[in-house]
Design an enzyme around this catalytic site. Structure first.
Site, mmCIF file in Angstrom:
data_model
loop_
_atom_site.group_PDB
_atom_site.id
_atom_site.type_symbol
_atom_site.label_atom_id
_atom_site.label_comp_id
_atom_site.label_asym_id
_atom_site.label_seq_id
_atom_site.Cartn_x
_atom_site.Cartn_y
_atom_site.Cartn_z
ATOM 1 C CG ASN A 56 -0.415 -0.179 2.525
ATOM 2 O OD1 ASN A 56 0.493 -0.980 2.734
ATOM 3 N ND2 ASN A 56 -0.937 0.551 3.495
ATOM 4 C CD GLU A 69 -5.493 -5.685 -1.394
ATOM 5 O OE1 GLU A 69 -4.802 -4.638 -1.239
ATOM 6 O OE2 GLU A 69 -6.408 -6.002 -0.619
ATOM 7 C CB CYS A 106 -11.015 -2.099 0.250
ATOM 8 S SG CYS A 106 -10.233 -1.533 -1.279
#
Length: 142
Positions: A56, A69, A106
């Protein structure tokens, strides 16, 4: 000291190959730029061109941040990958007793993943186990 995923493997949840992919995700999390949330996430995406890592990357303008991701997926696409076999995710600083939801991708990441990965793609999630993309996002937008 064993990692969460290694402890889970006692029950046979992960193969040695899967544990190796999770270890790569944990290493990727060490590269995270997360000065605001202090919540490092790492991803390791197995593709037709090899393992591609992501972490991230946060920004003071939160909407401009990018999850691990998507960083892994976008990097893989930029490097020429066309087949995506499985994705490992790790949030190493998450407390062992934290709820499962605190380890999950998410909704934005799930939607982006569904654009490139078959819905049957295995997601290996540290502290959770194996899930298929379609279990986490059964009805992606098309």
């Amino acid at each position: 000291m064993r990692t969460i995923s290694e402890a889970m493997n006692v029950a046979g949840l992960f193969s040695e190959e899967e544990l190796s992919l999770l270890a790569a995700a944990r290493q990727a999390a060490k590269r995270a730029h997360c000065p605001y949330s202090h919540f490092a996430v790492g991803a390791a995406l197995e593709t037709d061109i090899g393992i591609v890592l992501g972490c991230n990357v946060e920004n003071a303008s939160y909407g401009l941040s990018c999850c691990a991701e998507r960083v892994a997926l976008f990097t893989a696409v930029a490097q020429g990958a066309t087949r995506f076999l499985r994705l490992a995710l790790s949030c190493p600083a998450t407390a062992p007793d934290a709820p499962v939801e605190s380890r999950m991708p998410c909704g934005a990441c799930l939607q982006v993943l569904s654009e490139f990965l078959p819905l049957e793609t295995p997601l290996l999630i540290d502290g959770v186990g194996k899930k298929q993309l379609k279990e986490l996002l059964p009805y992606p937008f098309r």
